[in-house]
Design an enzyme around this catalytic site. Structure first.
Site, short mmCIF file in Angstrom:
data_model
loop_
_atom_site.label_atom_id
_atom_site.label_comp_id
_atom_site.label_asym_id
_atom_site.label_seq_id
_atom_site.Cartn_x
_atom_site.Cartn_y
_atom_site.Cartn_z
N GLY A 98 0.80 -1.21 0.00
CA GLY A 98 0.00 0.00 0.00
C GLY A 98 0.83 1.27 0.00
O GLY A 98 0.48 2.26 -0.65
N THR A 99 1.94 1.26 0.71
CA THR A 99 2.78 2.47 0.77
C THR A 99 3.34 2.81 -0.60
O THR A 99 3.30 3.97 -1.02
CB THR A 99 3.91 2.28 1.80
OG1 THR A 99 3.34 2.19 3.10
CG2 THR A 99 4.88 3.44 1.76
N ASN B 98 -8.57 3.98 8.47
CA ASN B 98 -7.98 2.82 9.13
C ASN B 98 -8.16 2.82 10.64
O ASN B 98 -8.14 1.77 11.27
CB ASN B 98 -6.49 2.72 8.79
CG ASN B 98 -5.75 4.01 9.06
OD1 ASN B 98 -6.04 5.05 8.46
ND2 ASN B 98 -4.78 3.97 9.95
N GLN C 6 -7.98 -0.31 3.45
CA GLN C 6 -8.82 -0.84 4.53
C GLN C 6 -10.19 -1.29 4.06
O GLN C 6 -10.82 -2.12 4.72
CB GLN C 6 -8.98 0.21 5.63
CG GLN C 6 -7.76 0.41 6.49
CD GLN C 6 -7.40 -0.81 7.33
OE1 GLN C 6 -8.18 -1.74 7.49
NE2 GLN C 6 -6.19 -0.81 7.86
N HIS D 295 -1.75 -7.33 2.64
CA HIS D 295 -1.82 -7.90 3.99
C HIS D 295 -3.03 -7.43 4.78
O HIS D 295 -3.25 -7.90 5.91
CB HIS D 295 -0.52 -7.62 4.77
CG HIS D 295 -0.37 -6.22 5.25
ND1 HIS D 295 -0.51 -5.86 6.57
CD2 HIS D 295 -0.09 -5.07 4.60
CE1 HIS D 295 -0.30 -4.58 6.72
NE2 HIS D 295 -0.05 -4.06 5.53
N THR E 76 11.74 -7.63 -11.36
CA THR E 76 11.17 -8.95 -11.56
C THR E 76 9.93 -9.14 -10.70
O THR E 76 9.93 -8.83 -9.51
CB THR E 76 12.22 -10.04 -11.21
OG1 THR E 76 13.37 -9.85 -12.04
CG2 THR E 76 11.65 -11.43 -11.42
N CYS F 220 0.90 7.74 25.12
CA CYS F 220 1.00 8.35 26.44
C CYS F 220 2.43 8.25 26.95
O CYS F 220 3.02 7.16 26.98
CB CYS F 220 0.06 7.64 27.41
SG CYS F 220 -1.68 7.67 26.88
#
Length: 384
Positions: free
Chosen positions: A75-76, A155, A183, A205, A241, A327
């Site tokens: 996706g990136t 997402n 998503q 994925h 490839t 946090c």
């Protein structure tokens, strides 16, 4: 270690397990069909056919043409190629890009980089449910606008954006429309003709296929400036490839998604809502995202005056989930999405994303719901 020996997995938006059918489809290309798809001899024949079959399977799920599907590493890369490739290819027409404030970092950071390179970027706000208003896109359009990129579904909170309306505005302005559908694919119908998009991102994925493979839908006639240079693979658009093994896995996952979409939607919605009902019964959780217009598997809630990292730590041996805030010793950092929808700090600091999948059972959801309550109550009772 068996699945039952591990925490209940409620983080399907982060990644999905491999579908057994996907694993079996990939096996020959791991064990024996190792040829290069570009080779003209017999060892390349079956891998070449396998890549072609997978391309058709991805296209079928999207209601696209097979020659409009470009395989990538995930996706990136798809987001980078869509945004940078379109911006460079159209830079002679203008330099203005429109996006939203709730995009995945693979889109947001790419737009930031283009801005440093001299492009102008307008970031559209969202309402309290995380929805982009198409009217805001219309107002942001300029004569020099060349690209609009707004995700299909968020997402973190699952909100489904009005892509069809935004794409119509974009087309009327003569710009290119891209959407990140990493998503949404396999969870809701994704039809590129109905959406009216020019570019659409897929991540394997998130779809029960392996990590390291994805695809980009490129509408016929849309030209992108390549990010890499080399051989003539993928129609000369993406050299290197072909990753036959994982491309087969992605194609198989898309075929399964098309076949089982309705049943999987129902299962995910039932498990998501069952968990929400259990947590809501405490009276101290706040839903983040649209109550109806969201992914069937995604439940993002905030626990008042509880730190999400403390709750996740308390749950670590029983339930696997993701936080919506970071946090630290002396501060709390809300995610950009949780900030954008205006979640107050006292709620936002306790934000957790639960995401079910097609393998999630009602028994797991019931066990997880009780585990969450058991972990949360002591933290609530010790809050200031």
């Amino acid at each position: 270690m068996s699945r039952t020996d591990r925490p209940i997995y409620l983080d399907y938006n982060a990644t999905t397990p491999h579908d057994p059918e996907v694993v079996e489809a990939m096996r020959p290309y791991l064990e024996s069909e190792y040829g290069n798809p570009s080779s003209s001899h017999v060892y390349g024949t079956e891998p070449r056919r396998a890549v072609a079959r997978a391309r058709n399977e991805v296209a079928t799920l999207l209601h696209a043409r097979s020659d409009e599907i470009l395989f990538t590493s995930g996706g990136t890369e798809s987001n980078n190629y869509a945004i940078i490739g379109a911006a460079r290819a159209r830079s002679h027409q203008g330099s203005h890009i429109i996006t939203s404030v709730v995009e995945h970092p693979a889109v947001a950071n790419t737009c930031d980089w283009l801005e440093r390179e001299g492009f102008s970027v307008t970031r559209i706000p969202v309402d309290r449910h995380g929805l982009v208003d198409p009217k805001d896109v219309q107002r942001a359009i300029r004569p020099e606008t060349i690209l609009v990129t707004v995700m299909h579904a968020n997402n973190e909170i699952g909100t489904i954006e009005p892509i069809r309306e935004i794409a119509a505005i974009t087309a009327a302005a003569g710009a290119i429309m891209h959407t990140d559908a990493a998503q949404s694919l396999g969870k809701i119908p994704v039809d590129v003709e109905e959406l009216g998009v020019d570019l659409l991102t897929i991540a394997g994925h998130k779809l029960y296929a392996p990590k390291g493979v994805g695809a980009l839908y490129v509408r016929s006639g849309i030209r992108l400036e390549p990010l890499m240079h080399g051989g003539s693979q993928e129609g000369g658009r993406r050299p290197g490839t072909e990753n036959t093994l994982e491309i087969v896995g992605l194609g198989t996952a898309c075929r399964i998604a098309a076949r089982d979409l309705a049943a999987n939607q129902d299962r995910m919605r039932l498990t998501r809502d069952r968990l929400h009902d259990t947590l809501s019964a405490t009276g101290e959780v706040r839903l983040n995202g649209h109550p109806d217009r969201r992914l069937p598997n995604t439940l993002n809630v905030s626990f008042r005056d509880v730190a999400s990292n403390e709750l996740i730590e308390a749950l670590s041996q029983r339930v696997a989930v993701s936080a919506g805030s970071a946090c630290h010793a002396d501060s709390v950092t809300l995610s950009p999405v949780i900030r954008a929808i205006g979640t107050p700090l006292e709620w936002g600091r306790g934000t957790i994303r639960f995401s079910t999948g097609k393998l999630t059972t009602m028994e797991e959801v019931d066990q997880a719901g009780q585990a969450i309550i058991d972990a949360w109550l002591p933290l609530r009772n010790h809050r200031p």
